[in-house]
Scaffold this active site. Structure first.
Site, PDB file in Angstrom:
ATOM      1  N   GLU A 115      -2.867   3.515   5.812  1.00  0.00           N
ATOM      2  CA  GLU A 115      -3.370   4.821   6.236  1.00  0.00           C
ATOM      3  C   GLU A 115      -4.439   4.779   7.319  1.00  0.00           C
ATOM      4  O   GLU A 115      -5.430   5.503   7.237  1.00  0.00           O
ATOM      5  CB  GLU A 115      -3.901   5.554   5.005  1.00  0.00           C
ATOM      6  CG  GLU A 115      -5.168   4.949   4.346  1.00  0.00           C
ATOM      7  CD  GLU A 115      -4.912   3.881   3.288  1.00  0.00           C
ATOM      8  OE1 GLU A 115      -3.848   3.232   3.334  1.00  0.00           O
ATOM      9  OE2 GLU A 115      -5.780   3.692   2.430  1.00  0.00           O
ATOM     10  N   HIS A 137       2.702   9.585   1.413  1.00  0.00           N
ATOM     11  CA  HIS A 137       1.584   8.857   0.801  1.00  0.00           C
ATOM     12  C   HIS A 137       0.476   8.575   1.825  1.00  0.00           C
ATOM     13  O   HIS A 137      -0.694   8.893   1.593  1.00  0.00           O
ATOM     14  CB  HIS A 137       2.124   7.553   0.198  1.00  0.00           C
ATOM     15  CG  HIS A 137       1.081   6.672  -0.417  1.00  0.00           C
ATOM     16  ND1 HIS A 137       0.823   6.667  -1.761  1.00  0.00           N
ATOM     17  CD2 HIS A 137       0.227   5.761   0.134  1.00  0.00           C
ATOM     18  CE1 HIS A 137      -0.142   5.795  -2.023  1.00  0.00           C
ATOM     19  NE2 HIS A 137      -0.515   5.220  -0.886  1.00  0.00           N
ATOM     20  N   GLU A 138       0.870   8.018   2.955  1.00  0.00           N
ATOM     21  CA  GLU A 138      -0.150   7.663   3.960  1.00  0.00           C
ATOM     22  C   GLU A 138      -0.809   8.914   4.545  1.00  0.00           C
ATOM     23  O   GLU A 138      -2.007   8.924   4.810  1.00  0.00           O
ATOM     24  CB  GLU A 138       0.447   6.786   5.066  1.00  0.00           C
ATOM     25  CG  GLU A 138       1.161   5.511   4.596  1.00  0.00           C
ATOM     26  CD  GLU A 138       0.414   4.693   3.547  1.00  0.00           C
ATOM     27  OE1 GLU A 138      -0.833   4.736   3.545  1.00  0.00           O
ATOM     28  OE2 GLU A 138       1.076   4.031   2.727  1.00  0.00           O
ATOM     29  N   HIS A 178      -3.482  10.111   2.264  1.00  0.00           N
ATOM     30  CA  HIS A 178      -4.718   9.335   2.375  1.00  0.00           C
ATOM     31  C   HIS A 178      -5.692   9.946   3.392  1.00  0.00           C
ATOM     32  O   HIS A 178      -6.881   9.619   3.377  1.00  0.00           O
ATOM     33  CB  HIS A 178      -4.415   7.901   2.813  1.00  0.00           C
ATOM     34  CG  HIS A 178      -4.174   6.935   1.689  1.00  0.00           C
ATOM     35  ND1 HIS A 178      -5.053   6.756   0.646  1.00  0.00           N
ATOM     36  CD2 HIS A 178      -3.153   6.064   1.470  1.00  0.00           C
ATOM     37  CE1 HIS A 178      -4.585   5.806  -0.164  1.00  0.00           C
ATOM     38  NE2 HIS A 178      -3.429   5.375   0.304  1.00  0.00           N
ATOM     39  N   GLU A 207      -6.110   5.391  -4.448  1.00  0.00           N
ATOM     40  CA  GLU A 207      -4.651   5.319  -4.577  1.00  0.00           C
ATOM     41  C   GLU A 207      -4.075   6.271  -5.626  1.00  0.00           C
ATOM     42  O   GLU A 207      -3.009   6.853  -5.416  1.00  0.00           O
ATOM     43  CB  GLU A 207      -4.211   3.877  -4.851  1.00  0.00           C
ATOM     44  CG  GLU A 207      -4.546   2.900  -3.721  1.00  0.00           C
ATOM     45  CD  GLU A 207      -3.876   3.238  -2.387  1.00  0.00           C
ATOM     46  OE1 GLU A 207      -2.891   4.005  -2.342  1.00  0.00           O
ATOM     47  OE2 GLU A 207      -4.359   2.714  -1.357  1.00  0.00           O
ATOM     48  N   ASP A 210      -8.008  -7.483  -3.695  1.00  0.00           N
ATOM     49  CA  ASP A 210      -6.557  -7.268  -3.699  1.00  0.00           C
ATOM     50  C   ASP A 210      -5.976  -7.322  -5.110  1.00  0.00           C
ATOM     51  O   ASP A 210      -4.900  -6.779  -5.364  1.00  0.00           O
ATOM     52  CB  ASP A 210      -5.855  -8.329  -2.849  1.00  0.00           C
ATOM     53  CG  ASP A 210      -5.802  -7.920  -1.388  1.00  0.00           C
ATOM     54  OD1 ASP A 210      -6.425  -6.891  -1.047  1.00  0.00           O
ATOM     55  OD2 ASP A 210      -5.157  -8.618  -0.600  1.00  0.00           O
ATOM     56  N   TYR A 266      -2.519   2.963  -8.793  1.00  0.00           N
ATOM     57  CA  TYR A 266      -1.586   3.896  -8.161  1.00  0.00           C
ATOM     58  C   TYR A 266      -0.983   4.888  -9.155  1.00  0.00           C
ATOM     59  O   TYR A 266      -1.137   6.104  -9.022  1.00  0.00           O
ATOM     60  CB  TYR A 266      -0.440   3.115  -7.497  1.00  0.00           C
ATOM     61  CG  TYR A 266      -0.810   2.434  -6.199  1.00  0.00           C
ATOM     62  CD1 TYR A 266      -1.485   1.221  -6.211  1.00  0.00           C
ATOM     63  CD2 TYR A 266      -0.483   2.993  -4.976  1.00  0.00           C
ATOM     64  CE1 TYR A 266      -1.822   0.574  -5.026  1.00  0.00           C
ATOM     65  CE2 TYR A 266      -0.814   2.359  -3.776  1.00  0.00           C
ATOM     66  CZ  TYR A 266      -1.477   1.160  -3.808  1.00  0.00           C
ATOM     67  OH  TYR A 266      -1.812   0.538  -2.633  1.00  0.00           O
TER      68      TYR A 266
HETATM   69  N1  BES Z   1      -3.786   1.510   1.419  1.00  0.00           N
HETATM   70  C1  BES Z   1      -2.573   1.033   0.892  1.00  0.00           C
HETATM   71  C2  BES Z   1      -2.272  -0.387   1.276  1.00  0.00           C
HETATM   72  C3  BES Z   1      -3.326  -1.387   0.846  1.00  0.00           C
HETATM   73  C4  BES Z   1      -4.018  -1.278  -0.345  1.00  0.00           C
HETATM   74  C5  BES Z   1      -3.598  -2.454   1.667  1.00  0.00           C
HETATM   75  C6  BES Z   1      -4.976  -2.227  -0.697  1.00  0.00           C
HETATM   76  C7  BES Z   1      -4.548  -3.393   1.312  1.00  0.00           C
HETATM   77  C8  BES Z   1      -5.242  -3.286   0.134  1.00  0.00           C
HETATM   78  C9  BES Z   1      -1.395   1.917   1.319  1.00  0.00           C
HETATM   79  O1  BES Z   1      -1.705   3.264   1.366  1.00  0.00           O
HETATM   80  C10 BES Z   1      -0.334   1.812   0.270  1.00  0.00           C
HETATM   81  O2  BES Z   1      -0.635   2.121  -0.849  1.00  0.00           O
HETATM   82  N2  BES Z   1       0.876   1.414   0.636  1.00  0.00           N
HETATM   83  C11 BES Z   1       1.979   1.380  -0.275  1.00  0.00           C
HETATM   84  C12 BES Z   1       2.714   2.682  -0.176  1.00  0.00           C
HETATM   85  C13 BES Z   1       3.346   3.169  -1.433  1.00  0.00           C
HETATM   86  C14 BES Z   1       2.490   3.159  -2.645  1.00  0.00           C
HETATM   87  C15 BES Z   1       3.921   4.554  -1.235  1.00  0.00           C
HETATM   88  C16 BES Z   1       2.891   0.239   0.124  1.00  0.00           C
HETATM   89  O3  BES Z   1       2.694  -0.339   1.180  1.00  0.00           O
HETATM   90  O4  BES Z   1       3.771  -0.121  -0.632  1.00  0.00           O
HETATM   91 ZN    ZN Z   2      -2.083   4.032  -0.589  1.00  0.00          ZN
END
Ligand code: BES
Ligand code: ZN
Length: 637
Positions: free
Chosen positions: A295, A319-320, A323, A342, A401, A409
């Site tokens: 995002e 989703h993005e 955010h 999330e 992480d 989520y």
């Molecule tokens: N912000 C996250 C990705 C992220 C989280 C990167 C923590 C590094 C550390 C992004 O918004 C995300 O959640 N992406 C998901 C999307 C899905 C849940 C719809 C993905 O990439 O799978």
């Molecule tokens: Zn996310």
């Protein structure tokens, strides 16, 4: 130690709940109750950045960024300011009050911590206004993915992109890498003349002849959202303030796939108030991008696996976009509060999708996620960290992480869904809109949220709701909202019948409601097929796998979500006919959500264990460090 105390204070102050409500303004710099040192060496209470200007050259030959990070700071009478760095070469540091730069002393303290990197201490005076850090990145700068042209869509030009969240920004910018400090930023970049640079900021819509680009982000953001990409890019408009950047040959497909983006924006604004960032564009990255989407403000980074051709995976974009409120406007104060980013976003994403595809489709999307959560909860309960089942995490001494699980989520989203079911949608919507407004451009802790929830919803309407169980306990609480889906039930039944040897293909279609059979792939949605595949047992026979492929051609279906679920079954059943496509998938796609479980599954079975290691060795240079580090661990390398 400080951190432990901070957590204790946080929990105690919540238990004996005082009425102290935080003022937005003071929030950004008062950090006593939750230590900002969480995953950072920065001393932001003493001195912190307010604005960053980057002046960088992008060198594809040496795979290196070099230049200067000029930090405008606010100094609370400190004699030093501390930044986070990891994998950076610091060449020189100066300070200035106006324009004249004076060399100042700096010291990089301590050994390189494997997760946190190092602390860069810089001497400052009470009136120091600017700290200018001259630096370059190295091959240890893990945020950066430098791609040879072979790994791009056009295969003619190289590509670079960054991934900052959670704590990788410090690997390409010396910075106070905490989500609780908000900064504005600007940048001047010099890139090869045949490439275009874009950032999470105001962006060009076409290349220029000099290869010089200027960027401005006027709204204060947490630094994990600073992002850069350089490649052979074109821009296509989708709506008034929405569009897409991608390599030229992907433009048509991208414009088709994401045609509903303007509708999503309308739905989002209708729900929780005006969009705060003026422009909202997508950037379609090469396949190595380790996430589905990221995002970055004004410019969501997206994985090309979303280009399914039938809009079936656009909920990632919802989703993005969501955010832009949950995460970017109202940010988790520490990575322990990640669920505030999330969980809210998954809830919000589903509300947007309800507007786009209707309630039944949105429910099915949520249900797919819920099944994933159930599996994840089981894994977590038996893991060395069963407390990861709590919404509010304790990631002390761990990689932030590690908090990126379905708990933050999906449990987070179902927490909000359950509250919504209890209080009614209307009250929930008013509450959430006021939450975003009240906390806009600040960082929020779990305690802040709880206080606000009590004040604006639960106490206000005298509602009895056990939020503590959700936030501070593991598992899925008994009161969790249940979603029913007739079509999913049917897919599950089909899978079970098929597994038990029944013929699910030959019954004539439509003779009666109960004898409905699977005939065509196109009769069901991608989410329904995912449910079908998931409900197949791991030990189908090769004949059964062949039968499914014969009727439904799963092996050659190019939808990445389907491929993923199908390949998992191909691995557990040792269905060799799918291996060439599995291999091609692992060679091309770097999205961690797919490839980590695939490699792990291969590693689990004797028949594919060695293959997993050898493929990973061959393909790892095609992946971003975020993915390859995780897989290395899973394959015990
Ligand atoms: N912000 C996250 C990705 C992220 C989280 C990167 C923590 C590094 C550390 C992004 O918004 C995300 O959640 N992406 C998901 C999307 C899905 C849940 C719809 C993905 O990439 O799978
Ligand atoms: Zn996310």
């Amino acid at each position: 130690m400080k951190f432990t105390l901070g957590i204790l204070t946080l929990i105690l102050s919540f238990l004996y709940s005082c009425d102290a409500r935080n003022e937005n303004k003071s929030k950004q710099i008062t950090q006593e109750k939750t230590p900002t040192r969480n995953h950072s060496y920065a001393n932001i209470e003493a001195a912190h950045t307010t604005h960053l200007h980057l002046d960088l050259a992008v060198d594809f030959e040496q795979k290196k960024l070099s230049g200067v990070a000029r930090h405008q700071i606010e100094n609370n009478k400190s004699s030093e300011i501390i930044f986070d760095i990891n994998g950076l070469k610091i060449n020189k540091v100066t300070t200035s009050i106006e324009s004249e730069e004076l060399n100042t002393s700096h010291e990089i303290k301590g050994a390189i911590h494997p997760i946190l990197g190092q602390a860069l201490h810089i001497k400052i005076e009470p009136n120091t206004k600017y700290v200018n850090i001259y630096y370059e990145t190295t091959e240890k700068s893990e945020a950066l993915d430098w791609l040879d042209s072979t790994l791009t869509s056009s295969k003619t030009k190289p590509f670079l992109y960054t991934q900052g969240q959670a704590i990788l920004t410090r690997t390409w910018i010396p910075i106070q890498d905490v989500p609780s400090n908000r900064i504005t930023y600007s940048a001047d970049l010099a890139v090869p003349k045949d490439l275009m640079a874009v950032m999470s900021a105001s962006n060009p819509q076409s290349k220029n002849d000099e290869g010089l680009y200027h960027f401005e982000m006027h709204q204060p953001i947490p630094c994990y959202l600073i992002a850069l990409a350089v490649g052979d890019l074109v821009y296509g408009k989708l709506g008034e303030n929405t569009g897409v950047y991608c390599e030229p040959e992907l433009l048509e497909a991208s414009l088709m796939e994401f045609i509903d983006l303007p509708k999503m924006m309308i739905a989002a604004e209708k729900l929780y108030g005006a969009y705060s960032w003026e422009q909202y564009d997508l950037l379609i990255l090469p396949y190595s991008f380790p996430f589905g989407g990221m995002e970055n403000p004004r410019l969501t980074f997206a994985n090309p696996t979303l280009l399914a051709g039938d809009k079936s995976l656009v909920s990632v974009i919802a989703h993005e976009l969501a955010h832009s409120w949950s995460g970017n406007l109202v940010t988790n104060e520490t990575w322990n509060d990640f669920w505030l980013n999330e969980g809210f976003t998954v809830y919000f994403e589903n509300r947007i999708m309800e507007e786009i595809i209707g309630k039944e489709g949105a429910d099915n999307l949520a249900l797919v996620e819920f099944f994933e959560l159930e599996e994840e909860m089981e894994r977590i309960a038996g893991s060395p960290h069963p407390e990861d089942g709590h919404l509010f995490l304790d990631l002390k001494k761990r990689n932030p992480d590690d908090g990126m699980t379905d708990v933050a989520y999906v449990k987070g989203a179902f927490f909000l869904k359950t509250i919504e079911a209890k209080v009614g949608r209307q009250k929930m919507d008013v509450f959430l809109e006021s939450y975003f407004d009240h906390f806009k451009f600040t960082s929020v802790s779990t305690k802040d949220f709880i206080d606000y929830l009590n004040q604006e919803l639960l106490e206000k309407y005298n509602i009895d709701f056990d939020y503590k169980e959700w936030i501070f306990n593991g598992g899925i609480p008994d009161n969790c909202l249940e979603i029913e889906s007739k079509s999913f039930q049917q897919m599950e039944d089909f899978a079970k019948s098929f597994a038990s040897g029944k013929d699910i293909f030959s019954t004539a279609k439509g003779t009666s409601a109960h004898s409905k059979s699977i005939l065509n792939r196109s009769d069901y949605s991608v989410q329904e097929w995912l449910t079908f595949i998931r409900n197949l047992p791991e030990n189908l026979t090769i004949t059964q796998m062949e039968d499914l492929d014969d009727k439904l051609s799963f092996t050659s279906w190019t939808n990445a979500e389907i491929q993923f679920e199908w390949f998992l079954k191909a691995i557990s059943t040792n269905y060799q006919a799918a291996y060439p496509n599995l291999k091609a998938f692992l060679k091309k796609v770097g999205r961690r959500k797919f490839i980590l479980p695939l490699y792990s599954k291969m590693y689990e079975f004797e028949h594919s264990k060695e293959q997993a290691v050898s493929w990973f060795k061959d393909f790892k240079q095609n992946y971003h460090a975020v993915s390859s580090n995780s897989i290395k661990e899973a394959l015990a390398l």
